[in-house]
Design an enzyme around this catalytic site. Structure first.
Site, PDB file in Angstrom:
ATOM      1  N   SER A 175       0.829  -1.213   0.000  1.00 28.09           N
ATOM      2  CA  SER A 175       0.000   0.000   0.000  1.00 28.09           C
ATOM      3  C   SER A 175       0.861   1.261   0.000  1.00 28.09           C
ATOM      4  CB  SER A 175      -0.912   0.030   1.227  1.00 28.09           C
ATOM      5  OG  SER A 175      -1.533   1.303   1.308  1.00 28.09           O
ATOM      6  N   SER A 205      -0.456   4.192   0.669  1.00 30.52           N
ATOM      7  CA  SER A 205      -1.172   5.213   1.446  1.00 30.52           C
ATOM      8  C   SER A 205      -0.288   5.931   2.467  1.00 30.52           C
ATOM      9  CB  SER A 205      -2.393   4.584   2.114  1.00 30.52           C
ATOM     10  OG  SER A 205      -3.321   4.238   1.133  1.00 30.52           O
ATOM     11  N   THR A 239      -8.619  -1.937   2.759  1.00 32.52           N
ATOM     12  CA  THR A 239      -8.395  -2.474   1.415  1.00 32.52           C
ATOM     13  C   THR A 239      -8.655  -3.970   1.423  1.00 32.52           C
ATOM     14  OG1 THR A 239      -6.852  -2.480  -0.436  1.00 32.52           O
ATOM     15  CG2 THR A 239      -5.858  -2.654   1.743  1.00 32.52           C
ATOM     16  N   LYS A 249     -13.172  -4.699   2.597  1.00 29.90           N
ATOM     17  CA  LYS A 249     -14.134  -3.628   2.315  1.00 29.90           C
ATOM     18  C   LYS A 249     -15.580  -4.046   2.635  1.00 29.90           C
ATOM     19  CE  LYS A 249     -11.253  -1.206  -1.041  1.00 29.90           C
ATOM     20  NZ  LYS A 249     -11.094  -0.630  -2.379  1.00 29.90           N
ATOM     21  N   ASN A 252     -14.390   1.987   2.203  1.00 31.35           N
ATOM     22  CA  ASN A 252     -12.917   1.993   2.184  1.00 31.35           C
ATOM     23  C   ASN A 252     -12.332   3.008   3.162  1.00 31.35           C
ATOM     24  OD1 ASN A 252     -13.229   4.453   0.878  1.00 31.35           O
ATOM     25  ND2 ASN A 252     -11.553   4.090  -0.548  1.00 31.35           N
ATOM     26  N   ASP A 268     -13.392   5.732  -3.120  1.00 29.07           N
ATOM     27  CA  ASP A 268     -12.954   5.286  -4.451  1.00 29.07           C
ATOM     28  C   ASP A 268     -13.824   5.934  -5.532  1.00 29.07           C
ATOM     29  OD1 ASP A 268     -10.858   3.635  -3.716  1.00 29.07           O
ATOM     30  OD2 ASP A 268     -12.123   1.859  -3.513  1.00 29.07           O
ATOM     31  N   GLY A 277     -16.233  -6.135 -10.619  1.00 28.41           N
ATOM     32  CA  GLY A 277     -15.384  -6.093  -9.432  1.00 28.41           C
ATOM     33  C   GLY A 277     -15.720  -4.905  -8.547  1.00 28.41           C
ATOM     34  N   ARG A 318     -16.715  -9.843 -17.867  1.00 33.25           N
ATOM     35  CA  ARG A 318     -16.528 -11.218 -18.350  1.00 33.25           C
ATOM     36  C   ARG A 318     -17.664 -12.101 -17.831  1.00 33.25           C
ATOM     37  NH1 ARG A 318     -11.190 -13.982 -16.116  1.00 33.25           N
ATOM     38  NH2 ARG A 318     -12.280 -13.460 -14.208  1.00 33.25           N
ATOM     39  N   GLY A 365      -4.272   5.250 -13.258  1.00 35.93           N
ATOM     40  CA  GLY A 365      -5.008   5.271 -11.991  1.00 35.93           C
ATOM     41  C   GLY A 365      -4.355   6.011 -10.839  1.00 35.93           C
TER      42      GLY A 365
HETATM   43  P1  NAP Z   1     -11.735  -7.406  -8.379  1.00 30.72           P
HETATM   44  O1  NAP Z   1     -12.861  -7.134  -7.416  1.00 30.72           O
HETATM   45  O2  NAP Z   1     -10.938  -8.645  -8.225  1.00 30.72           O
HETATM   46  O3  NAP Z   1     -12.351  -7.349  -9.872  1.00 30.72           O
HETATM   47  C1  NAP Z   1     -11.611  -7.716 -10.978  1.00 30.72           C
HETATM   48  C2  NAP Z   1     -12.402  -7.403 -12.251  1.00 30.72           C
HETATM   49  O4  NAP Z   1     -11.556  -7.713 -13.369  1.00 30.72           O
HETATM   50  C3  NAP Z   1     -13.666  -8.239 -12.414  1.00 30.72           C
HETATM   51  O5  NAP Z   1     -14.635  -7.475 -13.078  1.00 30.72           O
HETATM   52  C4  NAP Z   1     -13.178  -9.407 -13.304  1.00 30.72           C
HETATM   53  O6  NAP Z   1     -14.216  -9.996 -14.084  1.00 30.72           O
HETATM   54  C5  NAP Z   1     -12.226  -8.663 -14.222  1.00 30.72           C
HETATM   55  N1  NAP Z   1     -11.237  -9.576 -14.798  1.00 30.72           N
HETATM   56  C6  NAP Z   1     -10.231 -10.203 -14.161  1.00 30.72           C
HETATM   57  N2  NAP Z   1      -9.529 -10.961 -15.025  1.00 30.72           N
HETATM   58  C7  NAP Z   1     -10.136 -10.831 -16.255  1.00 30.72           C
HETATM   59  C8  NAP Z   1      -9.870 -11.351 -17.555  1.00 30.72           C
HETATM   60  N3  NAP Z   1      -8.850 -12.191 -17.785  1.00 30.72           N
HETATM   61  N4  NAP Z   1     -10.679 -10.968 -18.569  1.00 30.72           N
HETATM   62  C9  NAP Z   1     -11.703 -10.109 -18.366  1.00 30.72           C
HETATM   63  N5  NAP Z   1     -12.001  -9.581 -17.148  1.00 30.72           N
HETATM   64  C10 NAP Z   1     -11.223  -9.941 -16.105  1.00 30.72           C
HETATM   65  O7  NAP Z   1     -10.690  -6.212  -8.333  1.00 30.72           O
HETATM   66  P2  NAP Z   1     -10.940  -4.678  -7.946  1.00 30.72           P
HETATM   67  O8  NAP Z   1     -10.678  -4.477  -6.512  1.00 30.72           O
HETATM   68  O9  NAP Z   1     -12.251  -4.266  -8.503  1.00 30.72           O
HETATM   69  O10 NAP Z   1      -9.733  -3.957  -8.722  1.00 30.72           O
HETATM   70  C11 NAP Z   1      -9.684  -3.941 -10.131  1.00 30.72           C
HETATM   71  C12 NAP Z   1      -8.526  -3.099 -10.617  1.00 30.72           C
HETATM   72  O11 NAP Z   1      -8.686  -1.739 -10.216  1.00 30.72           O
HETATM   73  C13 NAP Z   1      -7.169  -3.543 -10.064  1.00 30.72           C
HETATM   74  O12 NAP Z   1      -6.222  -3.420 -11.086  1.00 30.72           O
HETATM   75  C14 NAP Z   1      -6.889  -2.534  -8.960  1.00 30.72           C
HETATM   76  O13 NAP Z   1      -5.508  -2.349  -8.742  1.00 30.72           O
HETATM   77  C15 NAP Z   1      -7.508  -1.280  -9.573  1.00 30.72           C
HETATM   78  N6  NAP Z   1      -7.903  -0.266  -8.569  1.00 30.72           N
HETATM   79  C16 NAP Z   1      -7.278   0.940  -8.627  1.00 30.72           C
HETATM   80  C17 NAP Z   1      -7.619   1.914  -7.720  1.00 30.72           C
HETATM   81  C18 NAP Z   1      -6.941   3.257  -7.789  1.00 30.72           C
HETATM   82  O14 NAP Z   1      -7.003   4.015  -6.808  1.00 30.72           O
HETATM   83  N7  NAP Z   1      -6.318   3.589  -8.899  1.00 30.72           N
HETATM   84  C19 NAP Z   1      -8.591   1.662  -6.733  1.00 30.72           C
HETATM   85  C20 NAP Z   1      -9.208   0.403  -6.699  1.00 30.72           C
HETATM   86  C21 NAP Z   1      -8.843  -0.555  -7.638  1.00 30.72           C
HETATM   87  P3  NAP Z   1     -15.099 -11.216 -13.483  1.00 30.72           P
HETATM   88  O15 NAP Z   1     -16.159 -10.563 -12.627  1.00 30.72           O
HETATM   89  O16 NAP Z   1     -15.632 -11.894 -14.665  1.00 30.72           O
HETATM   90  O17 NAP Z   1     -14.165 -12.079 -12.671  1.00 30.72           O
END
Ligand code: NAP
Length: 302
Positions: free
Chosen positions: A39, A41, A86, A90, A111, A126, A154, A177, A272
């Site tokens: 993290s 943060s 995180t 959450k 969060n 977020d 997600g 997906r 991001g």
């Molecule tokens: P998560 O809950 O695990 O969700 C992952 C998402 O990605 C789901 O919609 C999943 O689809 C999809 N996915 C994973 N593998 C895939 C593939 N091979 N093909 C198509 N879709 C796929 O994760 P999250 O917490 O939402 O985080 C998602 C991303 O956002 C991460 O990269 C994280 O680092 C980033 N993020 C950034 C910030 C920021 O402040 N910049 C904040 C939060 C998150 P399914 O539902 O079909 O599995």
């Protein structure tokens, strides 16, 4: 103790007074997760506390799922004012709070926690953090836009969708997906975006995606695809064009293939890091009821 490096555990909380004795800045805020060592943060919030002339520090605490609920009782007693939450907590944080913001309720995830005399208050920064980041990167108002979210199933995708819907965007396409998750989210947000065809859930199937990408002004990648080199291509490169604005929530690597290909087609792009910054700034404002020293936080992240 170095708040920028150390990771504390549930066991450490049992001897906390001994650990923090004599420190100039006693920890008052933390990020709670498992794992949590990655993290960034503390890099943002410690400079913010200093720049704002506030006492205390911000640390990482690694908690297992079974430790989270007791930590909610212990942390305020140890002098913590609040925390960020995180993966994987959450949802547990959502269940632990006694009051929460509308955006957190819509996201089904908290969060940011504030430990108050009245109980634990919860927020989700977020979603509004993404809005601020988009405003800063592209100078846009979500209400004007046709928006497509990749990875809407997600937690991050859900936060993005909630913010777009709460802002009353022109059209919202939720791509996932696993279609059932996007469909569930679309059903939850239907009251915010009434009108035929204004809110749609689709799979990543190329034909459907091609039509919807062509019709979108803003495309947000909220999926984890792009973090690893071996990840599949989410959007074929030939679908990008110069009217697109493309935001990828991923910031490591700083430029994913998706951003690189979109930029090559003339689209405006951003990663991001801005969302990370603004969700932190909004958490600071939630805790201290004062403007966050955003530039100090930005420098800390850089
Ligand atoms: P998560 O809950 O695990 O969700 C992952 C998402 O990605 C789901 O919609 C999943 O689809 C999809 N996915 C994973 N593998 C895939 C593939 N091979 N093909 C198509 N879709 C796929 O994760 P999250 O917490 O939402 O985080 C998602 C991303 O956002 C991460 O990269 C994280 O680092 C980033 N993020 C950034 C910030 C920021 O402040 N910049 C904040 C939060 C998150 P399914 O539902 O079909 O599995």
């Amino acid at each position: 103790m170095d708040p920028l490096i150390d990771v504390f555990t549930w066991g450490d909380l049992g001897r906390w007074d001994e650990l923090v004795e004599g420190l100039e800045r006693r920890p008052c805020l933390a990020v709670l997760g498992h794992p949590v060592a990655h993290s960034r943060s503390p890099q943002m919030h410690n400079p913010a506390l200093e720049a704002a002339g506030l006492p205390g520090s911000y640390v990482r605490i690694e908690l297992r799922t079974e430790e989270f609920s007791e930590a909610m009782t212990v942390l305020p007693k140890l002098g913590f004012l609040g925390a960020n939450v995180t993966i994987p907590h959450k949802g547990a944080a959502f269940a632990a709070v006694s009051s929460m913001s509308e955006v957190a309720r819509r996201c089904g995830a908290v969060n940011t926690l504030a430990f108050t005399p009245e109980g634990i208050a919860g927020h989700n920064t977020d979603a509004p953090g993404l809005k601020q980041a988009l405003q800063e990167a592209f100078g846009i108002d979500l209400a004007d836009l046709r928006i497509l979210i990749l990875g809407a199933g997600g937690g991050a995708g859900q936060a993005a969708a909630v913010q777009c819907a709460m802002d009353g965007c022109r059209r919202l396409v939720l791509v996932n997906r696993t279609l059932a998750k996007a469909e569930r989210l679309a059903a939850d947000l239907g009251d915010l975006l009434p009108g035929a065809g204004r809110l749609l859930a689709i799979t990543t199937e190329e034909g459907l995606l091609a039509r919807e990408v062509a019709e979108a002004d803003l495309i947000i990648n909220a999926s984890s695809v792009g973090m690893k080199e071996s990840d599949p291509e989410l959007v074929p490169a030939h679908l990008w064009n110069s009217h697109h604005r493309v935001y990828d929530m991923i910031y490591a690597p700083p430029q994913t293939d998706l951003l690189r290909e979109a930029a090559a087609a003339g689209a405006r792009t951003a990663n991001g890091l801005g969302m990370l910054l603004w969700q932190g700034a909004l958490a600071f404002e939630y805790w201290f009821k004062q403007a966050a020293p955003v530039e100090a936080m930005r420098r800390g992240l850089a």
